[in-house]
Design a protein around this motif. Structure first.
Motif, PDB file in Angstrom:
ATOM      1  N   PHE A  97       0.860  -1.182   0.000  1.00 43.27           N
ATOM      2  CA  PHE A  97       0.000   0.000   0.000  1.00 43.27           C
ATOM      3  C   PHE A  97       0.897   1.232   0.000  1.00 43.27           C
ATOM      4  CE2 PHE A  97      -2.553  -3.214   2.375  1.00 43.27           C
ATOM      5  CZ  PHE A  97      -3.558  -3.355   1.442  1.00 43.27           C
ATOM      6  N   PRO A  98       0.879   2.038  -1.070  1.00 43.00           N
ATOM      7  CA  PRO A  98       1.844   3.141  -1.188  1.00 43.00           C
ATOM      8  C   PRO A  98       1.660   4.244  -0.142  1.00 43.00           C
ATOM      9  CG  PRO A  98       0.201   3.252  -2.940  1.00 43.00           C
ATOM     10  CD  PRO A  98       0.000   1.943  -2.254  1.00 43.00           C
ATOM     11  N   HIS A  99       0.427   4.393   0.387  1.00 39.44           N
ATOM     12  CA  HIS A  99       0.148   5.470   1.339  1.00 39.44           C
ATOM     13  C   HIS A  99       0.367   5.050   2.785  1.00 39.44           C
ATOM     14  CE1 HIS A  99      -3.404   2.975   1.086  1.00 39.44           C
ATOM     15  NE2 HIS A  99      -3.870   3.498   2.210  1.00 39.44           N
ATOM     16  N   LEU A 100       0.707   3.779   3.014  1.00 41.13           N
ATOM     17  CA  LEU A 100       0.919   3.287   4.371  1.00 41.13           C
ATOM     18  C   LEU A 100       2.410   3.121   4.652  1.00 41.13           C
ATOM     19  CD1 LEU A 100      -1.821   0.506   4.774  1.00 41.13           C
ATOM     20  CD2 LEU A 100      -1.922   2.914   5.473  1.00 41.13           C
ATOM     21  N   SER A 101       2.782   3.307   5.899  1.00 43.48           N
ATOM     22  CA  SER A 101       4.171   3.118   6.315  1.00 43.48           C
ATOM     23  C   SER A 101       4.540   1.643   6.256  1.00 43.48           C
ATOM     24  CB  SER A 101       4.372   3.640   7.736  1.00 43.48           C
ATOM     25  OG  SER A 101       3.648   2.819   8.655  1.00 43.48           O
ATOM     26  N   VAL A 102       5.827   1.375   6.398  1.00 43.79           N
ATOM     27  CA  VAL A 102       6.303  -0.008   6.450  1.00 43.79           C
ATOM     28  C   VAL A 102       5.597  -0.759   7.568  1.00 43.79           C
ATOM     29  CG1 VAL A 102       8.299  -1.435   7.072  1.00 43.79           C
ATOM     30  CG2 VAL A 102       8.559   0.416   5.405  1.00 43.79           C
ATOM     31  N   LYS A 103       5.523  -0.155   8.732  1.00 48.63           N
ATOM     32  CA  LYS A 103       4.878  -0.806   9.876  1.00 48.63           C
ATOM     33  C   LYS A 103       3.410  -1.096   9.587  1.00 48.63           C
ATOM     34  CE  LYS A 103       3.959  -0.355  14.837  1.00 48.63           C
ATOM     35  NZ  LYS A 103       4.165   0.466  16.055  1.00 48.63           N
ATOM     36  N   ALA A 104       2.711  -0.132   8.997  1.00 49.57           N
ATOM     37  CA  ALA A 104       1.289  -0.309   8.717  1.00 49.57           C
ATOM     38  C   ALA A 104       1.062  -1.380   7.650  1.00 49.57           C
ATOM     39  CB  ALA A 104       0.670   1.018   8.286  1.00 49.57           C
ATOM     40  N   ASN A 105       1.953  -1.442   6.658  1.00 52.01           N
ATOM     41  CA  ASN A 105       1.840  -2.480   5.636  1.00 52.01           C
ATOM     42  C   ASN A 105       1.966  -3.871   6.242  1.00 52.01           C
ATOM     43  OD1 ASN A 105       1.700  -2.004   2.516  1.00 52.01           O
ATOM     44  ND2 ASN A 105       2.804  -0.223   3.311  1.00 52.01           N
ATOM     45  N   VAL A 106       2.963  -4.043   7.107  1.00 49.06           N
ATOM     46  CA  VAL A 106       3.200  -5.350   7.708  1.00 49.06           C
ATOM     47  C   VAL A 106       2.084  -5.696   8.700  1.00 49.06           C
ATOM     48  CG1 VAL A 106       4.809  -6.723   9.090  1.00 49.06           C
ATOM     49  CG2 VAL A 106       5.683  -5.142   7.362  1.00 49.06           C
ATOM     50  N   ALA A 107       1.546  -4.669   9.379  1.00 48.99           N
ATOM     51  CA  ALA A 107       0.497  -4.894  10.380  1.00 48.99           C
ATOM     52  C   ALA A 107      -0.855  -5.229   9.757  1.00 48.99           C
ATOM     53  CB  ALA A 107       0.353  -3.658  11.273  1.00 48.99           C
ATOM     54  N   PHE A 108      -1.042  -4.912   8.483  1.00 51.23           N
ATOM     55  CA  PHE A 108      -2.359  -5.015   7.862  1.00 51.23           C
ATOM     56  C   PHE A 108      -3.022  -6.385   8.030  1.00 51.23           C
ATOM     57  CE2 PHE A 108      -5.148  -5.797   4.213  1.00 51.23           C
ATOM     58  CZ  PHE A 108      -6.044  -4.746   4.365  1.00 51.23           C
ATOM     59  N   PRO A 109      -2.363  -7.511   7.722  1.00 49.51           N
ATOM     60  CA  PRO A 109      -3.050  -8.800   7.876  1.00 49.51           C
ATOM     61  C   PRO A 109      -3.407  -9.122   9.326  1.00 49.51           C
ATOM     62  CG  PRO A 109      -0.734  -9.121   7.334  1.00 49.51           C
ATOM     63  CD  PRO A 109      -1.016  -7.678   7.138  1.00 49.51           C
ATOM     64  N   GLY A 135      13.945  -0.419  12.297  1.00 47.37           N
ATOM     65  CA  GLY A 135      14.295   0.983  12.153  1.00 47.37           C
ATOM     66  C   GLY A 135      13.697   1.644  10.928  1.00 47.37           C
ATOM     67  N   TYR A 136      13.041   0.839  10.072  1.00 41.66           N
ATOM     68  CA  TYR A 136      12.423   1.384   8.858  1.00 41.66           C
ATOM     69  C   TYR A 136      10.908   1.533   9.004  1.00 41.66           C
ATOM     70  CZ  TYR A 136      16.766   0.590   6.238  1.00 41.66           C
ATOM     71  OH  TYR A 136      18.061   0.632   5.776  1.00 41.66           O
ATOM     72  N   GLU A 137      10.400   1.366  10.213  1.00 46.48           N
ATOM     73  CA  GLU A 137       8.953   1.299  10.435  1.00 46.48           C
ATOM     74  C   GLU A 137       8.175   2.482   9.869  1.00 46.48           C
ATOM     75  OE1 GLU A 137      10.859  -1.260  13.572  1.00 46.48           O
ATOM     76  OE2 GLU A 137      11.245   0.690  12.631  1.00 46.48           O
ATOM     77  N   ALA A 138       8.730   3.701   9.960  1.00 44.18           N
ATOM     78  CA  ALA A 138       7.985   4.912   9.597  1.00 44.18           C
ATOM     79  C   ALA A 138       8.091   5.273   8.117  1.00 44.18           C
ATOM     80  CB  ALA A 138       8.458   6.083  10.448  1.00 44.18           C
ATOM     81  N   ARG A 139       8.926   4.587   7.382  1.00 48.81           N
ATOM     82  CA  ARG A 139       9.127   4.952   5.973  1.00 48.81           C
ATOM     83  C   ARG A 139       7.961   4.489   5.110  1.00 48.81           C
ATOM     84  NH1 ARG A 139      15.506   4.412   4.335  1.00 48.81           N
ATOM     85  NH2 ARG A 139      16.384   5.116   6.333  1.00 48.81           N
ATOM     86  N   LEU A 140       7.769   5.204   3.993  1.00 50.39           N
ATOM     87  CA  LEU A 140       6.790   4.809   2.983  1.00 50.39           C
ATOM     88  C   LEU A 140       7.472   3.945   1.935  1.00 50.39           C
ATOM     89  CD1 LEU A 140       4.965   8.236   2.440  1.00 50.39           C
ATOM     90  CD2 LEU A 140       4.084   6.233   3.672  1.00 50.39           C
ATOM     91  N   PRO A 141       6.720   3.119   1.220  1.00 51.61           N
ATOM     92  CA  PRO A 141       7.327   2.270   0.189  1.00 51.61           C
ATOM     93  C   PRO A 141       8.185   3.029  -0.818  1.00 51.61           C
ATOM     94  CG  PRO A 141       5.116   1.513   0.631  1.00 51.61           C
ATOM     95  CD  PRO A 141       5.298   2.782   1.421  1.00 51.61           C
ATOM     96  N   LYS A 142       7.761   4.239  -1.200  1.00 55.09           N
ATOM     97  CA  LYS A 142       8.519   5.006  -2.196  1.00 55.09           C
ATOM     98  C   LYS A 142       9.879   5.451  -1.681  1.00 55.09           C
ATOM     99  CE  LYS A 142       6.420   9.503  -1.070  1.00 55.09           C
ATOM    100  NZ  LYS A 142       5.568  10.598  -1.598  1.00 55.09           N
ATOM    101  N   GLN A 143      10.086   5.377  -0.385  1.00 48.24           N
ATOM    102  CA  GLN A 143      11.369   5.748   0.206  1.00 48.24           C
ATOM    103  C   GLN A 143      12.316   4.556   0.345  1.00 48.24           C
ATOM    104  OE1 GLN A 143       9.383   7.441   3.718  1.00 48.24           O
ATOM    105  NE2 GLN A 143      10.232   9.451   3.164  1.00 48.24           N
ATOM    106  N   LEU A 144      11.907   3.411  -0.195  1.00 47.79           N
ATOM    107  CA  LEU A 144      12.696   2.187  -0.079  1.00 47.79           C
ATOM    108  C   LEU A 144      13.210   1.736  -1.446  1.00 47.79           C
ATOM    109  CD1 LEU A 144      10.296   0.115   2.228  1.00 47.79           C
ATOM    110  CD2 LEU A 144      12.245   1.507   2.955  1.00 47.79           C
ATOM    111  N   SER A 145      14.298   0.993  -1.448  1.00 46.72           N
ATOM    112  CA  SER A 145      14.794   0.377  -2.680  1.00 46.72           C
ATOM    113  C   SER A 145      13.909  -0.822  -3.032  1.00 46.72           C
ATOM    114  CB  SER A 145      16.235  -0.101  -2.476  1.00 46.72           C
ATOM    115  OG  SER A 145      16.269  -1.186  -1.548  1.00 46.72           O
ATOM    116  N   GLY A 146      14.119  -1.368  -4.242  1.00 49.49           N
ATOM    117  CA  GLY A 146      13.332  -2.523  -4.652  1.00 49.49           C
ATOM    118  C   GLY A 146      13.520  -3.713  -3.725  1.00 49.49           C
ATOM    119  N   GLY A 147      14.774  -3.952  -3.323  1.00 47.98           N
ATOM    120  CA  GLY A 147      15.034  -5.057  -2.417  1.00 47.98           C
ATOM    121  C   GLY A 147      14.393  -4.861  -1.060  1.00 47.98           C
ATOM    122  N   GLN A 148      14.394  -3.626  -0.559  1.00 47.37           N
ATOM    123  CA  GLN A 148      13.760  -3.336   0.728  1.00 47.37           C
ATOM    124  C   GLN A 148      12.246  -3.490   0.643  1.00 47.37           C
ATOM    125  OE1 GLN A 148      15.426   0.581   1.216  1.00 47.37           O
ATOM    126  NE2 GLN A 148      17.043  -0.126   2.603  1.00 47.37           N
TER     127      GLN A 148
END
Length: 352
Positions: A97-109, A135-148
């Motif tokens: 989800f592009p509008h959700l943080s890393v933490k929120a994406n992982v928490a979704f299920p 340490g990446y919990e607050a970042r958005l997907p667009k702030q990450l590399s493809g591997g991340q």
């Protein structure tokens, strides 16, 4: 979340029985049956259009089979909605989800399962630590590399302790070096958690690196299911021999015990108990040739390529086949037109 190595707690055996699926006149799946043991990583390998992704969608619940059934842990899930199957999935395009943080994406299920907030925080923290993204919990997907981003997708797929993990060509968008790193990370994580896993790919090297066993598919059918070594060393037919690894495939007739006559009149010594008169295929891997051997081929190099650790040579044999041969890269790369003799021993030729 499970963290004991190879515990397999919550993971389950997968059984696919006679699954068929047609799209109009095309048989995407032709009564496919296979089983995946608890904690096993099975790779489904095949070219585009072979049916591998359709099979994955049937297991996930995104496609309904025309016939057959799917069982997980002994329970028939064929008619269950995808959300009720407890299956984790990772896609090539990440599907974050592009509008959700890393933490929120992982928490979704976990939120969809009404897990308590404190437990969500604990599981998300564990999952991100496992994929080395603490340490990446607050970042958005667009702030990450493809591997991340792919690591986030993997964390989301395992955070709810799925009974089964499905990965659909997850590294196709990554560069080669990062893809190789992610392959090893997924294998390490899968073994640590003991997750029953199906991995879809068209990349034969990736399949050999990752798998406990490989199922090779073509035109909606499974051509062979075996360990990585057996798939490479003892393929069941022409398709598997040609699709997995580089190969020299010849055909002939057994003329006497341990002897095969080729159409050009050449006879090769083989290590086989095939009966005289039998029509057989012969597989000779390029790296199995050497400067000598009981079966010799002489000819002229028509192409030579330097590959760092080896020379890849294409040889036009005198009055016979064209062979692909790999030799250790020693000295100068042979020039096209060079005369050469190579050999291969009977036990290095696979008869099928």
């Amino acid at each position: 979340m499970r963290t004991g190595k190879g515990s397999g707690e919550g993971s389950a055996e997968l059984l696919i029985e006679g699954v068929a699926k047609r799209f109009g006149e095309v048989a995407a799946l032709d009564h496919v049956s296979l089983s995946v043991a608890q904690g096993e990583l099975l790779t489904i390998l095949g070219p585009s259009g072979s049916g591998k992704t359709t099979l994955l969608k049937v297991v996930a619940g995104f496609e309904t089979p025309d016939a057959g059934r799917v069982l997980v842990g002994g329970a028939d899930i064929t008619a269950l909605l995808p959300a009720r199957r407890d299956i984790g999935m990772v896609f090539q395009n990440y599907a974050l989800f592009p509008h959700l943080s890393v933490k929120a994406n992982v928490a979704f299920p976990l939120e969809m399962r009404n897990i308590a907030r404190a437990e969500i925080d604990r599981r998300v923290g564990e999952a991100l630590a496992m994929v080395e993204l603490a340490g990446y919990e607050a970042r958005l997907p667009k702030q990450l590399s493809g591997g991340q981003q792919q690591r986030v997708a993997l964390a989301r797929a395992i955070v709810f302790n799925p009974r089964l993990l499905l990965l659909d060509e997850p590294f196709g968008a990554l560069d080669r070096k990062l893809r190789e790193t992610m392959q090893l990370e997924v294998r390490r994580l899968q073994r640590r958690l003991g997750l029953t896993t199906i991995f879809i790919t068209h990349d034969q090297e990736e399949a050999l690196v990752l798998s406990d066993r490989i199922a090779v598919m073509n035109k909606g059918t499974i051509q062979q299911i075996a360990t990585t070594t057996e798939i490479y060393e003892r393929p069941a037919n022409d398709f598997v021999a040609d699709f997995v690894g580089e190969s020299n495939i010849l055909h002939g007739t057994v003329s006497a015990p341990g002897l095969v006559a080729l159409p050009d009149g050449r006879k090769l010594m083989v290590d086989s108990e095939a009966a005289p008169g039998a029509k057989v295929g012969l597989l000779m891997r390029p790296e199995r040739f050497s400067g000598g051997g009981l079966n010799e081929f002489s000819g002229e190099i028509v192409e030579a390529v330097y590959l760092g650790t080896s020379f890849k040579l294409r040889i036009a044999c005198e009055g016979g086949p064209e062979l692909l041969v790999r030799q250790p890269a020693r000295g100068t790369l042979p020039a096209a037109g060079t005369k050469i003799t190579v050999g291969i021993d009977p036990e290095a030729i696979h008869v099928f």
